[in-house]
Structure formats: structure tokens, C-alpha cells
Design an enzyme around this catalytic site. Structure first.
Site, PDB file in Angstrom:
ATOM      1  N   CYS A   1      -3.792 -13.412  38.738  1.00 37.40           N
ATOM      2  CA  CYS A   1      -3.848 -13.767  40.157  1.00 37.40           C
ATOM      3  C   CYS A   1      -2.480 -13.975  40.777  1.00 37.40           C
ATOM      4  O   CYS A   1      -2.367 -14.135  41.988  1.00 37.40           O
ATOM      5  CB  CYS A   1      -4.713 -15.014  40.348  1.00 37.40           C
ATOM      6  SG  CYS A   1      -3.908 -16.512  39.724  1.00 37.40           S
TER       7      CYS A   1
ATOM      8  N   CYS B   1      -3.236 -20.319  33.499  1.00 41.12           N
ATOM      9  CA  CYS B   1      -3.075 -20.177  34.937  1.00 41.12           C
ATOM     10  C   CYS B   1      -3.346 -21.549  35.553  1.00 41.12           C
ATOM     11  O   CYS B   1      -4.282 -22.233  35.136  1.00 41.12           O
ATOM     12  CB  CYS B   1      -4.063 -19.149  35.470  1.00 41.12           C
ATOM     13  SG  CYS B   1      -4.072 -19.070  37.272  1.00 41.12           S
TER      14      CYS B   1
ATOM     15  N   CYS C   1      -9.361 -19.013  38.111  1.00 39.95           N
ATOM     16  CA  CYS C   1      -8.568 -17.787  38.177  1.00 39.95           C
ATOM     17  C   CYS C   1      -9.421 -16.568  37.847  1.00 39.95           C
ATOM     18  O   CYS C   1      -9.342 -15.551  38.510  1.00 39.95           O
ATOM     19  CB  CYS C   1      -7.386 -17.861  37.216  1.00 39.95           C
ATOM     20  SG  CYS C   1      -6.498 -16.305  37.049  1.00 39.95           S
TER      21      CYS C   1
ATOM     22  N   CYS D   1       0.965 -15.859  36.648  1.00 36.22           N
ATOM     23  CA  CYS D   1      -0.301 -15.449  36.028  1.00 36.22           C
ATOM     24  C   CYS D   1      -0.519 -13.951  36.228  1.00 36.22           C
ATOM     25  O   CYS D   1      -0.492 -13.472  37.367  1.00 36.22           O
ATOM     26  CB  CYS D   1      -1.457 -16.239  36.642  1.00 36.22           C
ATOM     27  SG  CYS D   1      -3.074 -15.578  36.154  1.00 36.22           S
TER      28      CYS D   1
ATOM     29  N   LYS E   1     -11.338  -8.595 -17.446  1.00 38.55           N
ATOM     30  CA  LYS E   1     -10.770  -8.644 -18.797  1.00 38.55           C
ATOM     31  C   LYS E   1     -11.886  -8.663 -19.835  1.00 38.55           C
ATOM     32  O   LYS E   1     -12.952  -9.217 -19.562  1.00 38.55           O
ATOM     33  CB  LYS E   1      -9.954  -9.933 -18.978  1.00 38.55           C
ATOM     34  CG  LYS E   1      -8.816 -10.111 -18.002  1.00 38.55           C
ATOM     35  CD  LYS E   1      -8.176 -11.489 -18.122  1.00 38.55           C
ATOM     36  CE  LYS E   1      -7.001 -11.592 -17.139  1.00 38.55           C
ATOM     37  NZ  LYS E   1      -6.481 -12.955 -17.013  1.00 38.55           N
TER      38      LYS E   1
ATOM     39  N   LYS F   1      -7.415 -11.619  -8.558  1.00 41.79           N
ATOM     40  CA  LYS F   1      -6.027 -11.236  -8.805  1.00 41.79           C
ATOM     41  C   LYS F   1      -5.190 -11.945  -7.745  1.00 41.79           C
ATOM     42  O   LYS F   1      -5.253 -11.617  -6.558  1.00 41.79           O
ATOM     43  CB  LYS F   1      -5.846  -9.719  -8.716  1.00 41.79           C
ATOM     44  CG  LYS F   1      -4.445  -9.277  -9.059  1.00 41.79           C
ATOM     45  CD  LYS F   1      -4.390  -7.767  -9.263  1.00 41.79           C
ATOM     46  CE  LYS F   1      -3.079  -7.322  -9.881  1.00 41.79           C
ATOM     47  NZ  LYS F   1      -1.911  -7.567  -9.053  1.00 41.79           N
TER      48      LYS F   1
ATOM     49  N   ASP G   1       0.811  -1.195   0.000  1.00 37.84           N
ATOM     50  CA  ASP G   1       0.000   0.000   0.000  1.00 37.84           C
ATOM     51  C   ASP G   1       0.855   1.260   0.000  1.00 37.84           C
ATOM     52  O   ASP G   1       0.620   2.202  -0.749  1.00 37.84           O
ATOM     53  CB  ASP G   1      -0.831  -0.041   1.281  1.00 37.84           C
ATOM     54  CG  ASP G   1      -2.217   0.431   1.037  1.00 37.84           C
ATOM     55  OD1 ASP G   1      -2.789   0.009   0.009  1.00 37.84           O
ATOM     56  OD2 ASP G   1      -2.712   1.232   1.853  1.00 37.84           O
ATOM     57  N   ALA G   2       1.874   1.240   0.845  1.00 39.42           N
ATOM     58  CA  ALA G   2       2.767   2.396   0.939  1.00 39.42           C
ATOM     59  C   ALA G   2       3.522   2.567  -0.386  1.00 39.42           C
ATOM     60  O   ALA G   2       3.726   3.688  -0.850  1.00 39.42           O
ATOM     61  CB  ALA G   2       3.739   2.214   2.098  1.00 39.42           C
TER      62      ALA G   2
END
Ligand code: IVH
Length: 690
Positions: free
Chosen positions: A422, A435, A441, A419, A301, A120, A41-42
Site C-alpha cells: 500500500c 505495514c 493493509c 509497505c 549393519k 546415519k 550431492d554434487a
């Protein structure tokens, strides 16, 4: 990165020269091994900016400029093409498509009789030369005039046979690419070999096609999109082929044992008006997220050889074809941070925080990173430029770091030792960390979810109450709610008689919810509301669901071999909860809906359901009998009436229910000729028959 100069923003000659250099370097890298400092895109924006500057300053055009050149002028191969391999011009949207078609018809002085509309393919163009039915040479596009010989790849490309069915002498053109599965296999092989992966399927295909002496072999896929007799071929066969419409040529190619897109959901079709072309464009765009291979647009086309001949070529591209570009699904952006969260089921998952970037029409700020092992495999670092992918409804994901954009400032990603919710230990025995306390938990989150509006709908159960009950040890999961005594509830702080009775009544009501909602309340990983409905409708009772093995569960649409064992394992983990629900007298069958299920099973009158086989989309504000229904409830109604509820309009949509303030979906449905009903008309249609 998306800091390429924006369109028309080149201020002066120095900035223009810099932009040209950037484009040249980027194209060189892209065509050499598929890596680039700019995403597609850029790069497109950069070249359009350069072209705009050159339009205004024709005397300043640099000889190295990428404009007007195939592949940005990047590559020079040493095998001359027999017929130049050109680029395609682009259109961006329905208006530009219609304008392009109109100007082409003006040039021809007559309407185009038939169009061919095809995907495409997002890979690399290749020319495959056959002599008397044998594949003798493979050449890349190169600069369009000459390409590189990559005949060493013969035999590794699925869909490109060594021999044609008939001993013809012909040049086939098409795209070499990697399917999702091939890409994953290739990444695994490369990972095992040198610890790195490929950035995306396109660059993996580019690298693989050129690689001559890799110790491992990666499979590629070919899709043909054209066939040309050699220019010096004066045979009758060549003459006939030159006269055939493109769609017939492609049918002939497929008949020679060569893969085309014919067997895919985006097969090329013939269209006779530009409206039909546009409708097919929308269908292909809608199918894009479900495809096994990448597409970046739709090629339109002229189908007839006579129209193609009359339209001819510009220096860079045929005038008889154009590429309708789809929004980018992949861009490069910065990885700013990684957050670790413990979900409802106890799974600990990393999430990437990104520099916001527009992908497939929406702004993406977060993306999934799967798991810790994956971060290690990809070698990601904080501050990295990363390739991010998102298409349609899929959750955005970080694909890979762009290693050659590193500055040295990147930092390692901290991996949690406990975790994050907890502080207890992490069970890292599986790739998906969890966890050690599992669902317990995040008990609050899972109970909230179970009590939610679309599950058990226990309206009076506030989050603070859940917390109190958990802290008092009255409950550990949502099934325990059904065993609470009046005294226990009354004993909670700030809980009066009235609210206690309300909660007890709400719990009594919740016991009667249909199986689909009870099942959904369990929060089985990989199943949401509509999947829960499908499961409940298919199995009808909880006993039947629990008795099902992975294979039986795969009978359900949308559950494949990856998901089914997870569901079976989850159900066995949840067995104590389900047992408690049964003991509490919670409903375990699917009422009403079983009607449809049983009718379906008996192979009988499914078609009698008013929406049988129909795909229905609901948009705008509901009114009349549907006014009070949540969107989820309306969707339930659709499914009960035999239909499939969907969220986006495509050519596959059978019906749009459009309330007040219906916007783009209504416009799209109109353009596709989809039947549209008001909420009142729709209510009548489904309720009369049910
Ligand atoms: S026809 C004369 N059909 O797009 C050029 N090209 O931007 C005719 N591509 O180099 C090309 N899918 O690599 C054609 N269905 C399709 C295609 C397709 C992908 C690629 C091809 C070409 C590039 C042009």
C-alpha cells in the site's frame, strides 16, 4: 553449485583430470573446515562420474583420484588409528538395498540372522579413547589411517562423558555434531563476535571441533555408534565385547553414560528380514524433518559379530554394512532476486527467488528469507551462491551465502522503505516488519480468506464485491459483513435483488459455522485449518480461547513456547473483530466435536470413537458417501471420529483410505502392511459409530 560434471559424462582425459582436481580441492576444503565449493550431492555425483570414467579407462587413473579413498584422500592427521576408520558404501533405494543384502548373504553362504538399522548421523566421525574409564584422547577420522588430535574439545561435547560408569579401557566411535539449538547458539555467538554465521550445523561442528583458540565456546553433541576394545587388549572383558551382537554393544555403551540414538525417535533397532529393514528405513526417513539433529541416511549393519567377521572389509568400507542414502535436504544454488510481499496479516516478508534446484524430491524455486534483519545478519547479496534447506513439508529456507564462491559481481539486496502493498510506512520495531496499517493493509486478502470454502464458506461473495464494499466504506473487516443491510448491498453497482438475497442467506448460514471455522476465519498467525480445529476442540468456546494465556495454549499439540505468545497477542489484536462477530450472533462454540472433546476430558470412552489413536491418510478420488467431500472435509470427519489426519504414509500410519487413482501412497502402504480401506468401507466405519 550444481554444475559439477554429471554422472558418466566425462568426455575425455582432460575433462577427467579437471574433475579429479575439482573433487580433490573440494574434499580438502570440506574436511578442513566444513566449507566446500560443492554440496554433498554434487560431490557424490562428481566422484561417481570419476569412478565411471576410471572403470572404462583403467590405465588413465590418476594417483590423486578420490575414488577408493576414505574422505576423498583429503586429510592427513598425525595420530595413527588403532583400527582403521573406514567409509560406508551406499545404496539408493529399496531395490539396491535388497540386492546388497542378497549378495552379502551369497558371500556368507547363509542368511543374515539379524540386522541393525540406525540413522546415519550427519556430522564428523570421531574416535574417543578411554583408559580405565577416563577419556584420554579424541581423534578425528582424517584419512582413515591417521587423524588429528582434537582432545582440546574434551568437556565441550554433550553426550561424551569424561568418565565412564565403569573403569573400562575402550575406544568409542561416533559422530560429533550440532543440534539445531546448538547451531543457533553457535551462530549467535559468532555473529556477536565477528558478524558472520556458520553455513550449516555440519560445518559449524567441523569448525568448532578444530578451533583451538576461539574467544567463545560452542557446545557440540556426540552420538556413539560403535565400541572397540583396543587391539592388544586380551582381557576377558574385551573378548566378551568382541563376541556381542552390535545392538548389545550399543546397549552397553549407553549403560556407560554415553549418548546413543536410543532415546531419539530414530533409535537403532534390530530387524530380522530385509522387509523389516526397509520399513524402518521409511520410518526414519519420515521422522527426519522432526529431528533435532541432521541425518543423511540410514546405516544397515549385520548385527551378529560372527556375520560381521565372516563378511569382512574391502579397502574402503566394511562389507557387513551399507548406508541407505536419503535425498539431499541441502544444496547450493544461486540467489537470483528477492521479492517483498505483504501478507494477509500485514507482515512484510522477503522471499528468495532461486535458480531451481531439486531438494528432498521436489524442485525448489522460492525460499523464505525470514526478515530484513536476518538478511543483514547473514550478509546475503544478490547473485550469491546460497545454501538452501528443505526437508519433508518444511518451507524451504535460505541458510547462508557461500562467501568463498563470490565473484565480485554480487549486488546488495534492496530493502523496501515503504509497505510494498500500500505504500504506507513500515513498522520496523519488531524483527518481523509489518505495514503500519496491520491487517487493514491487505483487507481484501484477509476477507477473501475468511469467506473461503474451508472457513466461513460464503460462496456468493466474489472478490470484486469485497473490493466494492471496502471502497464504499461499508466494511473494514469480515465481521462487518454481518451488519450489512439489504439496502446497503442493493446500493452496490450491478447488485440485483436476487443476488442480494442470496448473499444475505449465505451470510445467515455462515453465522452457524462451527467455532473451528470461525476461528480459522480470523486468520490468526501461526494457525491454519487443522490447528484451528485442535484449538476449537480443546477449548470448545471462544470465551475459553480468549481467556487462555500462553501457557494454557501450549497444551495444544503443535503449539510451543514460540508460537503461543504470538497467538495470544493476535487474539488481543483481533478482539474488536471477535466482539463484532459475537454481537452479530455468529456461533462461538464447537458443536458435535465437543462430544469427542468432552469424552476426552472426562477421561472416559475415547477409545469408543472408531478412529481413536489412529493416524489416517486419504488418497485418490473419493466415491460413495464421501464423493462430494473436499479433502479438508474428509479430514474433519477423521478428526471427529477420534483419529489424526496425516498427508504422508509412514510406518506410523494406521489406515489408508484409498480411492480411485491412488498411486504411490497406496504402494507404500502395501509395502508397509498398512490397513487399506475403500472410501465406501471407510464411510461405513466412521458413520456407523458416530
Ligand atoms: S558405522 C566401518 N554407523 O558415516 C565404518 N557410521 O560413511 C562404520 N556415520 O565415518 C561406520 N552414522 O562418520 C556408522 N550409525 C552410524 C553412522 C556412521 C554416521 C558416519 C561415520 C562414518 C561415515 C561413513
Amino acid at each position: 553449485m550444481n554444475d559439477a560434471p554429471a554422472l558418466t559424462a566425462l568426455a575425455n582425459n582432460a575433462v577427467y583430470a579437471e574433475a579429479v582436481q575439482l573433487a580433490v580441492d573440494s574434499a580438502a576444503a570440506y574436511y578442513a573446515d566444513g566449507t566446500s565449493t560443492l554440496d554433498d550431492d554434487a560431490y557424490d555425483r562428481l566422484v561417481r562420474g570419476i569412478a565411471a570414467y576410471e572403470d572404462d579407462h583403467p590405465d588413465e587413473v590418476l594417483p590423486g583420484s578420490p575414488t577408493g579413498k576414505v574422505a576423498g584422500g583429503a586429510v592427513v592427521g598425525d595420530v595413527p588409528h588403532l583400527v582403521p576408520m573406514l567409509s560406508l558404501d551406499n545404496v539408493f533405494g529399496p531395490d539396491q538395498l535388497a540386492k546388497w543384502a542378497a549378495s552379502l548373504e551369497r558371500r556368507l553362504g547363509r542368511p543374515v540372522e539379524a540386522w541393525s538399522v540406525e540413522p546415519k548421523l550427519d556430522g564428523l566421525a570421531i574416535s574417543a579413547r578411554y583408559r580405565e574409564g577416563r577419556l584420554v584422547q579424541l581423534v578425528t577420522r582424517g584419512d582413515g589411517t591417521a587423524g588429528e588430535d582434537v582432545s582440546h574439545a574434551i568437556g565441550t561435547i554433550v553426550g561424551l562423558p569424561d568418565r565412564l560408569v565403569h573403569p573400562n579401557t575402550i575406544e568409542l566411535r561416533g559422530e560429533v555434531m550440532m543440534t539445531t539449538v546448538q547451531f543457533e547458539e553457535a551462530c549467535a555467538k559468532r555473529q556477536a563476535h565477528d558478524g558472520t554465521t556458520f553455513a550449516n550445523p555440519r560445518s559449524a561442528a567441523a569448525g568448532t571441533l578444530r578451533a583451538q583458540d576461539r574467544p567463545y565456546v560452542c557446545e557440540l553433541t556426540f552420538f556413539g555408534y560403535g565400541a572397540l576394545p583396543y587391539p592388544d587388549d586380551t582381557s576377558e572383558f574385551a573378548a566378551r565385547l568382541r563376541e556381542l551382537p552390535h545392538s548389545d554393544v550399543m546397549a552397553w555403551v549407553a549403560g556407560q553414560g554415553v549418548q546413543t540414538t536410543a532415546a531419539t525417535p530414530v533409535a537403532g533397532i534390530r530387524a530380522f528380514t530385509i522387509e523389516q529393514v526397509q520399513a524402518r528405513v521409511e520410518e526414519i526417513a519420515a521422522a527426519r524433518p522432526t529431528l533435532e539433529f541432521g541425518i543423511d541416511g540410514i546405516v544397515v549393519k549385520c548385527d551378529l559379530a560372527a556375520d560381521q567377521a565372516a563378511a569382512g572389509f574391502s579397502s574402503r568400507a566394511p562389507r557387513w554394512a551399507t548406508a541407505y542414502k536419503l535425498p539431499a535436504t541441502e544444496k547450493i544454488t544461486k540467489l537470483l532476486a528477492v521479492e517483498w510481499n505483504t501478507g494477509r496479516t500485514g507482515i512484510i516478508a522477503p522471499r528468495a527467488v532461486l535458480e531451481p534446484v531439486e531438494l528432498d524430491g521436489s524442485i525448489v524455486t522460492y525460499a523464505t528469507l525470514h526478515n530484513a534483519a536476518d538478511i543483514g545478519r547473514r550478509g546475503l547479496m544478490l547473485g550469491d551462491s546460497v545454501v538452501v534447506y528443505k526437508a519433508g513439508d518444511v518451507i524451504p529456507r535460505v541458510e547462508a551465502p557461500v562467501v568463498h564462491l563470490r565473484t565480485g559481481e554480487e549486488q546488495p539486496i534492496a530493502i523496501p522503505g515503504v509497505c510494498p502493498s500500500c505504500g504506507d510506512a513500515i513498522d520496523a520495531s519488531q524483527e518481523r516488519w509489518r505495514c503500519v496499517r496491520g491487517r487493514a493493509c491487505r483487507a481484501i486478502a484477509s476477507i477473501q480468506y475468511a469467506a473461503g470454502r474451508d472457513q466461513l464458506d460464503i460462496e456468493t461473495l466474489a472478490d470484486t464485491r469485497i473490493r466494492q464494499m471496502l471502497e464504499a466504506g461499508l466494511i473494514a473487516d469480515f465481521a462487518d459483513l454481518f451488519f450489512l443491510t439489504r439496502e446497503q448491498i442493493l446500493g452496490l453497482e450491478r447488485m440485483g435483488e436476487v443476488s442480494t438475497d442470496k448473499l444475505l442467506a449465505a451470510l445467515e448460514q455462515a453465522k452457524a459455522r462451527p467455532l473451528s471455522r470461525v476461528f480459522c476465519a480470523l486468520g490468526v498467525r501461526g494457525t491454519g485449518r487443522s490447528m484451528s480445529r485442535r484449538i476449537a476442540r480443546h477449548f470448545v468456546t471462544m470465551d475459553a480461547i480468549r481467556a487462555a494465556d500462553a501457557e494454557a495454549i501450549q497444551q495444544i499439540e503443535g503449539i510451543g513456547p514460540e508460537k503461543s505468545p504470538v497467538i495470544v497477542a493476535e487474539l488481543s489484536e483481533l478482539a474488536p473483530v471477535i466482539d463484532k462477530l459475537v454481537a452479530a450472533g455468529v456461533n462461538m462454540t464447537e458443536p458435535g466435536v465437543t462430544l469427542a472433546g468432552q469424552v476426552a476430558e472426562a477421561g472416559a470412552k475415547v477409545a469408543a470413537l472408531p478412529l481413536a489413536g489412529m493416524s489416517v491418510v486419504v488418497t485418490g478420488a473419493m466415491s460413495g458417501p464421501l464423493e462430494a467431500l473436499s479433502r479438508n472435509k474428509v479430514n474433519e470427519l477423521i478428526e471427529r471420529a477420534g483419529g489424526k489426519a496425516s498427508s504422508s504414509v509412514s510406518a506410523k500410519t494406521s489406515l489408508l483410505v484409498a480411492g480411485e487413482k491412488a498411486g504411490s501412497k497406496r504402494a507404500k502402504a502395501e509395502s508397509l502392511g498398512v490397513r487399506i480401506l475403500t472410501p465406501e468401507e471407510f464411510a461405513k466405519l466412521v458413520t456407523d459409530a458416530l
